[in-house]
Design a protein around this motif. Structure first.
Motif: not given
Length: 154
Positions: A70-93
């Motif tokens: 479903s669209l909500s499942d895909r959006i949830a997957q994206f938000v979780a992936a984006l949140a982790w990627q942005r956390a990784a950017v913060q941590l990498a600095s």
């Protein structure tokens, strides 16, 4: 991006043209190569770590998506992936983060990803009805909260 993938799967050149993509550019590509090329064509080349985070989140979402999700499942997957990627950017600095052993980083990543997924799952249906900017803001806030929540463990 999801519309582009669905258009490719259906062979719908008209939808792809609206997105600025020529179906012929994608011929012969499959799986991750196809998703990477779609992301590059639609999002452009990343010029900032946050742009790279978005591209990686899109690729992770598309690559892990289940047929008929479903669209909500895909959006949830994206938000979780984006949140982790942005956390990784913060941590990498953070120099102390870069100096940690790989096993410590992997353990942190697993714990933080689980925490992020749990938060996203709680509001997945709500996210499906939000604007793209609201979704991106939520992912950024979640990334900051995850870094704060688990920073003591590093």
């Amino acid at each position: 991006m999801f519309a582009a993938v669905e258009a490719v799967e259906a062979g719908d050149a008209a939808v792809l043209t609206e997105l600025g993509v020529d179906l012929r550019q994608l011929q012969g590509l499959t799986g991750r190569e196809l998703f990477a090329e779609l992301a590059r064509l639609i999002l452009g080349s990343p010029s900032h770590p946050d742009d790279l985070a978005v591209s990686q989140a899109v690729l992770a979402t598309l690559a892990s998506g289940e047929p008929g999700a479903s669209l909500s499942d895909r959006i949830a997957q994206f938000v979780a992936a984006l949140a982790w990627q942005r956390a990784a950017v913060q941590l990498a600095s953070n120099r102390s983060w870069r100096d940690r052993a790989k096993t410590t980083i992997r353990a942190f990543e697993a714990k933080a990803k689980g925490w992020i997924r749990a938060r996203v799952t709680q509001i997945a249906d709500v996210l499906a009805n939000r604007s793209a900017q609201e979704v991106a803001n939520y992912a950024s806030d979640l990334a900051a909260r995850a870094c704060h929540e688990f920073s003591e463990e590093l």
